[in-house]
Motif scaffolding. Structure first.
Motif, mmCIF file in Angstrom:
data_model
loop_
_atom_site.group_PDB
_atom_site.id
_atom_site.type_symbol
_atom_site.label_atom_id
_atom_site.label_comp_id
_atom_site.label_asym_id
_atom_site.label_seq_id
_atom_site.Cartn_x
_atom_site.Cartn_y
_atom_site.Cartn_z
ATOM 1 N N MET A 1 -7.064 16.063 -44.899
ATOM 2 C CA MET A 1 -7.185 15.820 -43.528
ATOM 3 C C MET A 1 -7.611 16.621 -42.785
ATOM 4 N N ILE A 2 -7.422 18.097 -42.818
ATOM 5 C CA ILE A 2 -8.003 19.189 -41.963
ATOM 6 C C ILE A 2 -9.484 19.566 -42.483
ATOM 7 N N THR A 3 -9.656 19.343 -43.723
ATOM 8 C CA THR A 3 -11.042 19.762 -44.307
ATOM 9 C C THR A 3 -11.877 18.493 -43.853
ATOM 10 N N GLU A 4 -11.430 17.399 -43.984
ATOM 11 C CA GLU A 4 -12.422 16.332 -43.551
ATOM 12 C C GLU A 4 -12.926 16.420 -42.028
ATOM 13 N N ILE A 5 -11.948 16.782 -41.340
ATOM 14 C CA ILE A 5 -11.838 16.838 -39.663
ATOM 15 C C ILE A 5 -12.944 18.087 -39.300
ATOM 16 N N LEU A 6 -12.913 19.107 -40.344
ATOM 17 C CA LEU A 6 -13.529 20.328 -39.951
ATOM 18 C C LEU A 6 -14.990 19.939 -40.363
ATOM 19 N N VAL A 7 -15.358 19.286 -41.590
ATOM 20 C CA VAL A 7 -16.497 18.838 -41.905
ATOM 21 C C VAL A 7 -17.108 17.760 -40.973
ATOM 22 N N LEU A 8 -16.556 16.879 -40.283
ATOM 23 C CA LEU A 8 -17.105 16.013 -39.349
ATOM 24 C C LEU A 8 -17.550 16.758 -38.124
ATOM 25 N N THR A 9 -16.476 17.944 -37.954
ATOM 26 C CA THR A 9 -16.764 18.693 -36.572
ATOM 27 C C THR A 9 -18.147 19.579 -36.762
#
Length: 256
Positions: A1-9
């Motif tokens: 979850m956090i990794t995906e958010i950071l990638v999109l950010t």
């Protein structure tokens, strides 16, 4: 979850944000602080503006107010990212990949928070000559300023997401968001204090979320935290949570 958010950010910061807009985010506050600030202060003479128990100069008052203003201005990025992605078909491609709508929403908010914190730091550095001598931040008051920037990003970011999901064209989004933000900017304590403002304008000030964000930011920078400021913290927190909830529901209902 956090990794995906950071990638999109990361993707938002690198590919989706207009670099000219970022430059304007710096130039605009400089113009207001050093031109309008000192020009208007000439009308006040040596009279300072009272904040709690202290008096501050108008340029100093304005410089800190521009932090909240820039947080609001940066939030238009959330809506523009959605419009750009929908127009270019990128939104559909992102959802085909291992990303969800919830992660997409959170990444936009994280993007705005980072922009808000960065622009706040730049404004503090640029406006240091005007703020120096008046600012008295403490370990107890600094969290108020940081909280104001973060909660302001959540509120206005959610607000622009709601607008972008309800309108049919990017032109309509730009017209409505700019028009509403113009009201937010000038019917708030960004440019002038609420004390002495006649009714019903004063009431309009305190119906404006930007007023709470700017007041809390100033309370942190000048260490003038009061019971009223704490009440403002509660009000803007509730407004931000409501706005985020509506934005999340609006995004989840978008048909791909």
């Amino acid at each position: 979850m956090i990794t995906e958010i950071l990638v999109l950010t990361y993707r938002n910061l690198i590919a989706s944000i207009d670099k000219v807009f970022l430059i304007w985010q710096i130039i605009f506050p400089i113009f207001y602080i050093f031109i309008s600030g000192y020009a208007y202060s000439a009308l006040l003479g040596n009279q300072g503006i009272r904040l709690g128990e202290i008096l501050v100069s108008y340029p100093s008052f304005l410089a800190v107010g521009m932090i909240g203003f820039n947080v609001m201005n940066s939030s238009t990025v959330a809506g523009s990212i959605i419009w750009t992605d929908k127009r270019n078909g990128m939104f559909q491609q992102i959802l085909v990949m291992p990303f969800t709508k919830e992660q997409y929403i959170f990444s936009n908010l994280v993007t705005i928070m980072l922009m808000g914190l960065t622009s706040a730091l730049l404004i503090l550095i640029i406006g240091l000559p005007t703020i120096l001598g008046s600012a008295q931040p403490t370990l107890w008051s600094i969290p108020y300023t940081l909280y104001a920037i973060i909660i302001g990003s959540i509120f206005f970011g959610s607000f622009t997401v709601i607008i972008s999901t309800r309108l049919k064209s990017s032109e309509g989004f730009n017209v409505i968001s700019n028009g509403i933000f113009l009201f937010f900017a000038f019917a708030s304590t960004t440019f002038y204090p609420a004390e002495g403002i006649p009714e019903p304008l004063k009431t309009a000030f305190y119906m404006n979320p930007l007023t709470y964000i700017v007041d809390i930011t100033r309370a942190g920078v000048y260490a003038q935290v009061s019971d009223f400021v704490n009440l403002e913290v509660i009000i803007i927190t509730i407004l931000a949570l409501v706005a985020f909830s509506i934005a999340a529901v609006s995004m989840l209902r978008i048909k791909v």
